[in-house]
Design an enzyme around this catalytic site. Structure first.
Site, PDB file in Angstrom:
ATOM      1  N   PHE A  22      49.565  -6.929 -16.833  1.00 60.43           N
ATOM      2  CA  PHE A  22      50.056  -8.519 -16.735  1.00 60.43           C
ATOM      3  C   PHE A  22      48.718  -9.315 -17.034  1.00 60.43           C
ATOM      4  O   PHE A  22      48.034  -9.232 -16.181  1.00 60.43           O
ATOM      5  CB  PHE A  22      50.903  -8.747 -15.622  1.00 60.43           C
ATOM      6  CG  PHE A  22      51.989  -9.780 -16.150  1.00 60.43           C
ATOM      7  CD1 PHE A  22      53.125  -9.193 -16.087  1.00 60.43           C
ATOM      8  CD2 PHE A  22      51.856 -11.075 -16.149  1.00 60.43           C
ATOM      9  CE1 PHE A  22      54.189 -10.642 -16.441  1.00 60.43           C
ATOM     10  CE2 PHE A  22      52.449 -11.979 -16.496  1.00 60.43           C
ATOM     11  CZ  PHE A  22      53.912 -11.763 -16.663  1.00 60.43           C
ATOM     12  N   GLU A  58      52.915  -3.984  -8.438  1.00 61.53           N
ATOM     13  CA  GLU A  58      52.514  -2.623  -8.378  1.00 61.53           C
ATOM     14  C   GLU A  58      51.233  -2.205  -7.884  1.00 61.53           C
ATOM     15  O   GLU A  58      50.847  -1.018  -7.836  1.00 61.53           O
ATOM     16  CB  GLU A  58      52.786  -1.780  -9.842  1.00 61.53           C
ATOM     17  CG  GLU A  58      54.156  -1.981 -10.295  1.00 61.53           C
ATOM     18  CD  GLU A  58      54.861  -3.228 -10.614  1.00 61.53           C
ATOM     19  OE1 GLU A  58      54.000  -3.925 -11.175  1.00 61.53           O
ATOM     20  OE2 GLU A  58      55.788  -3.582 -10.411  1.00 61.53           O
ATOM     21  N   HIS A  88      57.960 -17.485 -10.498  1.00 60.98           N
ATOM     22  CA  HIS A  88      58.111 -16.805  -9.316  1.00 60.98           C
ATOM     23  C   HIS A  88      56.752 -16.252  -8.692  1.00 60.98           C
ATOM     24  O   HIS A  88      56.253 -15.341  -7.997  1.00 60.98           O
ATOM     25  CB  HIS A  88      58.926 -15.572  -9.195  1.00 60.98           C
ATOM     26  CG  HIS A  88      58.703 -14.564 -10.346  1.00 60.98           C
ATOM     27  ND1 HIS A  88      58.724 -14.734 -11.553  1.00 60.98           N
ATOM     28  CD2 HIS A  88      58.309 -13.334 -10.144  1.00 60.98           C
ATOM     29  CE1 HIS A  88      58.414 -13.798 -12.264  1.00 60.98           C
ATOM     30  NE2 HIS A  88      58.313 -12.767 -11.647  1.00 60.98           N
TER      31      HIS A  88
HETATM   32  N1  INI Z   1      52.474  -9.941 -12.715  1.00 64.17           N
HETATM   33  C1  INI Z   1      51.260 -10.178 -12.656  1.00 64.17           C
HETATM   34  O1  INI Z   1      50.188  -9.541 -12.312  1.00 64.17           O
HETATM   35  N2  INI Z   1      50.716 -11.647 -12.719  1.00 64.17           N
HETATM   36  C2  INI Z   1      51.845 -12.289 -13.208  1.00 64.17           C
HETATM   37  O2  INI Z   1      51.495 -13.577 -13.344  1.00 64.17           O
HETATM   38  C3  INI Z   1      53.197 -12.043 -13.018  1.00 64.17           C
HETATM   39  N3  INI Z   1      54.320 -12.924 -13.543  1.00 64.17           N
HETATM   40  O3  INI Z   1      53.872 -13.951 -14.277  1.00 64.17           O
HETATM   41  O4  INI Z   1      55.285 -12.678 -13.415  1.00 64.17           O
HETATM   42  C4  INI Z   1      53.375 -10.715 -13.004  1.00 64.17           C
HETATM   43  N4  INI Z   1      54.509 -10.324 -12.896  1.00 64.17           N
HETATM   44  C5  INI Z   1      55.118  -9.113 -13.215  1.00 64.17           C
HETATM   45  C6  INI Z   1      55.158  -8.183 -11.751  1.00 64.17           C
HETATM   46  O5  INI Z   1      53.720  -7.976 -11.081  1.00 64.17           O
HETATM   47  C7  INI Z   1      55.746  -6.851 -11.648  1.00 64.17           C
HETATM   48  O6  INI Z   1      55.110  -5.987 -12.440  1.00 64.17           O
HETATM   49  C8  INI Z   1      57.231  -6.651 -12.386  1.00 64.17           C
HETATM   50  O7  INI Z   1      58.109  -7.729 -11.581  1.00 64.17           O
HETATM   51  C9  INI Z   1      57.919  -5.545 -12.170  1.00 64.17           C
HETATM   52  O8  INI Z   1      57.755  -5.020 -10.714  1.00 64.17           O
END
Ligand code: INI
Length: 157
Positions: A22, A58, A88
Site C-alpha cells: 500500500f 499485515e 480510517h
Molecule cells: N494500508 C497502508 O499501509 N497504508 C494506508 O494508508 C492504508 N489505507 O489508506 O487504508 C492501508 N490500508 C490497508 C490495510 O493496511 C490492510 O492491508 C487492509 O485493510 C486489509 O487488511
C-alpha cells in the site's frame, strides 16, 4: 556495573524486512533506504530477506512469523499510512504500531517500526529520502544496533 550499548556493526547476522505494498511509491523508497543502510554497515544483500504484505495492518503477523523462525537478529517493518487518503487512518496506524510492539515483546526479537504516518503524500515523500532523511534507512540502522545490544545482553547471562 555493566553498561550495554549496541554497536553499529553486524557480525554475520541475518535480517528480515517486511514491507507494505500500500502506497508502494513511498514504501519502495523506504525499502531502498533500508537496503542501503544494511549494505553500508557490512550486511550483504544475501543476508537480508524481504517479504511484501498488502498493507500496514499485515506487517505484525508476518513479522511474527519471521521472528519466530529464529533465523533473524531483527525484523524491520516498513509502511506508509497517509491521512489525506485514509478515512480510517487512526485504525490502520495504531493497529500497525500496537501489533508490531506486541510481536517484539512476545518473541523477544527486535521488531523495528518503520511506518510513516503522515498528513499527506508530500510529507511521506520528504521522510522517505527527499528532504527529511529516509525512515527506512534509520530503522535498519536501529535494527543493527538492537541486534548488537541483544547479543551483548545474551553474552552476559
Ligand atoms: N494500508 C497502508 O499501509 N497504508 C494506508 O494508508 C492504508 N489505507 O489508506 O487504508 C492501508 N490500508 C490497508 C490495510 O493496511 C490492510 O492491508 C487492509 O485493510 C486489509 O487488511
Amino acid at each position: 556495573m555493566t553498561e550495554y550499548r549496541g554497536l553499529l556493526r553486524a557480525d554475520g547476522e541475518r535480517f528480515a524486512i517486511v514491507v507494505a505494498r500500500f502506497n508502494e511509491v513511498i514504501t519502495d523508497r523506504l525499502l531502498s533506504g533500508a537496503r542501503s543502510a544494511f549494505r553500508q554497515h557490512g550486511v550483504p544483500d544475501e543476508a537480508v530477506d524481504v517479504a511484501w504484505v498488502p498493507g500496514a495492518m499485515e506487517l505484525p503477523v508476518v513479522a511474527q512469523k519471521l521472528a519466530r523462525s529464529g533465523s533473524y537478529a531483527a525484523v524491520v517493518c516498513l509502511g506508509a499510512v497517509i491521512r489525506g487518503d485514509t478515512p480510517h487512518f487512526e485504525y490502520v496506524s495504531s493497529g500497525a504500531a500496537t501489533g508490531i510492539g506486541a510481536v517484539a515483546r512476545e518473541t523477544g526479537v527486535p521488531i523495528l517500526f518503520g511506518v510513516l504516518t503522515t498528513e499527506n503524500v508530500e510529507q511521506a515523500t520528504d521522510r522517505s529520502g527527499a528532504k527529511s532523511g529516509n525512515k527506512g534507512y534509520d530503522v535498519a540502522v536501529d535494527a543493527i544496533e538492537m541486534a548488537s545490544l541483544m547479543e551483548q545482553i545474551d553474552q552476559r547471562q
